[in-house]
Design a protein around this motif. Structure first.
Motif, short mmCIF file in Angstrom:
data_model
loop_
_atom_site.label_atom_id
_atom_site.label_comp_id
_atom_site.label_asym_id
_atom_site.label_seq_id
_atom_site.Cartn_x
_atom_site.Cartn_y
_atom_site.Cartn_z
N PHE A 111 6.69 3.41 6.34
CA PHE A 111 7.24 2.05 5.25
C PHE A 111 8.55 1.62 5.81
CE2 PHE A 111 3.95 3.56 2.23
CZ PHE A 111 3.39 2.36 2.30
N ALA A 112 9.51 2.49 6.76
CA ALA A 112 10.55 2.28 6.99
C ALA A 112 10.57 1.07 7.69
CB ALA A 112 11.31 3.39 7.77
N GLY A 113 11.11 -0.32 7.31
CA GLY A 113 11.65 -1.25 8.17
C GLY A 113 10.22 -2.22 8.40
N GLU A 114 9.35 -2.12 7.37
CA GLU A 114 8.03 -2.98 7.65
C GLU A 114 8.03 -4.30 7.12
OE1 GLU A 114 8.84 -2.40 3.76
OE2 GLU A 114 8.64 -0.50 5.00
N SER A 115 8.93 -4.77 6.25
CA SER A 115 9.13 -5.94 5.89
C SER A 115 9.23 -6.90 6.99
CB SER A 115 10.36 -6.02 5.03
OG SER A 115 11.41 -5.83 5.60
N HIS A 116 9.83 -7.17 8.06
CA HIS A 116 9.59 -7.93 9.17
C HIS A 116 8.07 -8.11 9.62
CE1 HIS A 116 9.60 -4.32 11.90
NE2 HIS A 116 9.15 -5.23 12.69
N LEU A 117 7.20 -7.04 9.64
CA LEU A 117 5.87 -7.25 9.89
C LEU A 117 5.01 -7.58 8.96
CD1 LEU A 117 5.49 -3.49 11.33
CD2 LEU A 117 6.05 -5.65 12.78
N LEU A 118 5.31 -7.76 7.76
CA LEU A 118 4.74 -8.06 6.67
C LEU A 118 5.32 -9.26 5.87
CD1 LEU A 118 3.04 -5.04 5.39
CD2 LEU A 118 1.78 -6.58 6.61
N GLY A 119 6.19 -8.87 4.90
CA GLY A 119 6.92 -9.97 4.18
C GLY A 119 7.74 -9.01 3.21
N PRO A 120 8.42 -9.71 2.14
CA PRO A 120 9.14 -8.81 1.14
C PRO A 120 8.26 -7.97 0.15
CG PRO A 120 9.12 -11.18 0.53
CD PRO A 120 8.11 -11.05 1.74
N GLU A 121 8.83 -6.71 -0.27
CA GLU A 121 8.00 -6.02 -0.99
C GLU A 121 8.27 -6.53 -2.61
OE1 GLU A 121 7.79 -1.20 -2.49
OE2 GLU A 121 9.32 -1.87 -0.90
N VAL A 122 7.12 -6.57 -3.39
CA VAL A 122 7.21 -7.14 -4.65
C VAL A 122 6.58 -6.28 -5.74
CG1 VAL A 122 6.41 -9.55 -3.99
CG2 VAL A 122 4.52 -7.85 -4.43
N VAL A 123 7.18 -6.17 -6.92
CA VAL A 123 6.56 -5.42 -8.00
C VAL A 123 5.32 -6.15 -8.64
CG1 VAL A 123 7.40 -4.36 -10.11
CG2 VAL A 123 8.81 -4.67 -8.20
N ASP A 124 4.16 -5.64 -8.67
CA ASP A 124 3.00 -6.03 -9.22
C ASP A 124 2.32 -5.08 -10.00
OD1 ASP A 124 0.62 -7.38 -9.74
OD2 ASP A 124 0.73 -8.93 -8.19
N ASP A 125 2.18 -5.06 -11.16
CA ASP A 125 1.73 -3.55 -11.98
C ASP A 125 0.34 -3.94 -11.98
OD1 ASP A 125 4.22 -2.78 -12.40
OD2 ASP A 125 4.62 -3.70 -14.53
N ASP A 126 -0.15 -5.10 -11.88
CA ASP A 126 -1.48 -5.42 -11.96
C ASP A 126 -2.10 -4.99 -10.83
OD1 ASP A 126 -4.01 -6.07 -12.94
OD2 ASP A 126 -4.00 -8.29 -12.19
N LEU A 127 -1.58 -5.21 -9.44
CA LEU A 127 -2.09 -5.17 -8.40
C LEU A 127 -1.97 -3.58 -8.08
CD1 LEU A 127 -3.14 -6.32 -5.62
CD2 LEU A 127 -0.70 -6.43 -4.86
N LEU A 128 -1.06 -2.74 -8.51
CA LEU A 128 -0.66 -1.60 -8.25
C LEU A 128 -1.51 -0.45 -9.30
CD1 LEU A 128 3.00 -1.69 -7.16
CD2 LEU A 128 1.09 -0.87 -5.63
N HIS A 129 -2.16 -1.06 -10.33
CA HIS A 129 -3.05 -0.35 -11.24
C HIS A 129 -4.33 -0.03 -10.79
CE1 HIS A 129 -3.40 1.31 -15.14
NE2 HIS A 129 -4.56 0.61 -15.30
N PHE A 130 -4.51 0.98 -9.89
CA PHE A 130 -5.83 1.67 -9.77
C PHE A 130 -5.73 3.02 -9.44
CE2 PHE A 130 -3.25 0.72 -6.00
CZ PHE A 130 -3.71 1.76 -5.10
#
Length: 566
Positions: free
Chosen positions: A287-306
């Motif tokens: 994950f190191a320095g991946e934000s330029h490939l995708l975009g900003p990291e977000v905190v989304d409890d619903d999306l990460l709840h699995f």
């Protein structure tokens, strides 16, 4: 005090459990880096309590000893038979040679010093730190055609000589292999560098973790990102996204996607657009320095709840055994799956791309529950945690092994047999191998196996200490302090020759030479010391096959040493 003596004499089971309690409390205590170890502590506490002259039925120690030996065989069985394959033969031959040296040195020392069969068996057991020899040698002495008085004298001498020589057998082995061994192989800095080169040649990316620990920085991560890279403007499929990340040296997988307010599970053809959110899984360094490939990291409890799962899987599929970690990762069913650890005969093996996977290994897989379940079917048998032991399997194995062990043949008028203890060990080897081939039955959970190994052995040692306690002091006076020096020679001789053989005859890699030597001597403490000295886990690659051979032959030497001394 008289009341306590009377109670323990009337209820010897209480004396046994007191011995275990004190032995397990004292054994791990350290003075600097030195500790007695549980087995030696239990023996010495048993000797002390045995001064009360407590009578215990010999059947008690026999039951627990058989349980211990079956568990030993069960643990190493898959690796023992795996060593018979072509790539394992050199290590197996090396282990057999070292084991023969472990027999020859105590035998020669016993002859020179004029020791009897019991004293020499105790020397073998302590100097080579193989506690099971106490029981096997005692069974063999009981079969000799000598008077009961002679048998008792010899059997009582075994734990005395074991106690005197075991301390250096453990500490001396770890010191020699971690400090002197590397010097014999070119020096510690050179061996350490070669270990690093071996790791580099096998690839990087050790995904292992310590059992029962939750790292503050988890090896495997699940993180959410909002897409704002123009590369996604016209929409990209999940398959294209993962290839895009792989081309940028990031082994990451798309697990879920949020389009607007809708969270969906993904398929290879699922389209991701600019403005959407997605969850990636992968090793933390990916994950190191991946934000330029995708975009900003977000905190989304619903999306990460699995649901995600960590699942131990016993390798039993023929096609998987023999694969490297890298080859396994490339299989379609490993999509989104990470290998957190590999255990072989209960020994952690480094998870490197070129590490070869064997049948009988336990892989700890990490991923979504659906993906992990799918991968487990292709790899082998999901070894989900359970507290149930297949006692029919255990009981039948010990009985079959015991029946084989009591069969006696006569050579030159001398009765020879494996005894019930040797038979239980052989049965454990076979049943452990059988379990690795057909994992739907014969399960012994790790905690149960720990009880059979540790409680089984120490219960046996406790009874030995209590019953021989009254004669222990006289026996110590008989062998004298010279036995400690004789034990040091018996410990260091096989290790010295083993390291030189590994370097000049078998031409193993230095790290593997040290691991193979430690394995043939079944000294796990030495393996830990070697890995600390080299700052590398690679010695474990040479430990498992040789450990399986050593654990088998060294125990059988309990029969052989008595017959040689007779």
């Amino acid at each position: 005090m008289q009341w306590f003596v009377h109670v323990f004499q009337q209820y010897p089971e209480l004396a046994i459990f007191l011995t275990l309690a004190l032995g397990f409390a004292i054994g791990p205590l350290k003075i600097g880096k030195f500790s007695l170890g549980t087995v030696t502590a239990v023996l010495l506490v048993g000797v002390l309590i045995g001064q009360m002259k407590i009578d215990i039925s010999p059947n008690v120690k026999s039951v627990f000893f058989l349980m211990f030996l079956f568990a030993v065989g069960y643990s190493v069985g898959p690796q023992f038979f795996r060593g018979l394959k072509k790539d394992g033969v050199p290590q197996m031959i090396f282990a057999a040679v070292v084991c023969v040296l472990c027999l020859v040195f105590p035998w020669l020392c016993g002859k020179v010093m004029g020791y009897n069969a019991g004293q020499t068996a105790g020397l073998l057991a302590g100097a080579q730190t193989i506690s099971a020899v106490i029981g096997v040698a005692s069974d063999t002495i009981n079969q000799l055609g000598i008077s009961q008085e002679e048998k008792t004298s010899m059997i009582n001498a075994i734990p005395v000589c074991y106690a005197v020589t075991y301390l250096f057998g453990t500490a001396g082995s770890a010191w020699f292999l971690a400090s002197v061994g590397p010097r014999l192989l070119g020096g510690l800095p050179a061996v350490r560098q070669k270990s690093k080169e071996l790791e580099a040649s096998m690839g990087s990316g050790d995904e292992s973790g310590d059992p029962g620990m939750m790292p503050a920085n988890p090896v495997i991560s699940y993180r959410a990102f909002q897409i704002d890279n123009d590369w996604f403007s016209n929409g990209r499929t999940v398959q294209e996204v993962e290839k895009y990340l792989m081309d940028n040296n990031r082994r990451l997988f798309v697990e879920r996607v949020r389009v607007g307010k809708q969270v969906t599970e993904v398929q290879p053809g699922t389209v991701v657009k600019k403005g959407d959110e997605l969850v990636l899984s992968g090793r933390r360094e990916a994950f190191a320095g991946e934000s330029h490939l995708l975009g900003p990291e977000v905190v989304d409890d619903d999306l990460l709840h699995f649901p995600a799962e960590v699942l131990p899987v016993l390798v039993s599929r023929k096609g998987v055994g023999g694969m490297s970690v890298k080859q396994l990762r490339q299989q379609d069913y490993m999509h989104g799956i990470f290998i957190r650890s590999i255990k072989r005969a209960d020994i952690p093996v480094p998870v490197l791309p070129d590490t070869q996977i064997d049948r009988g290994d336990v892989l700890e897989l990490v991923g979504t529950k659906k993906a992990v379940d799918k991968a487990a079917i292709h790899i082998g048998y999901p070894d989900r945690p359970t507290n149930k032991t297949d006692m029919m399997f255990v009981g039948l194995g010990i009985v079959v092994g015991g029946l084989i062990g009591v069969l006696t043949i006569h050579i030159g008028g001398v009765p020879l047999s494996l005894s019930t203890s040797g038979g239980a060990l052989i049965a454990g080897l076979f049943f452990g191998w059988l379990r690795s081939r057909h994992p739907t039955f014969g399960r012994i959970p790790e905690p149960a196996l720990w009880v059979m190994n540790n409680v089984g052995l120490n219960m046996f040692i406790a009874v030995v200490g209590i019953t021989t306690g009254p004669s222990f002091v006289d026996g110590f006076k008989q062998v004298g302090i010279s036995l400690f020096l004789v034990g040091a020679i018996s410990t260091l001789g096989p290790l010295l020759v083993g390291v030189l053989l590994g370097r000049y005859v078998f031409k193993f890699h230095p790290a593997l030479t040290l691991g193979c030597t430690a394995g043939a001597r079944t000294t796990t403490a030495a393996l830990g010391a070697i890995q600390d000295a080299l700052d590398s886990k690679t010695p474990a690659l040479g430990y498992t096959v040789t450990y399986a051979v050593g654990n088998t032959l060294l125990i059988i030497w309990g029969v052989v040493i008595v017959l040689l001394m007779k």
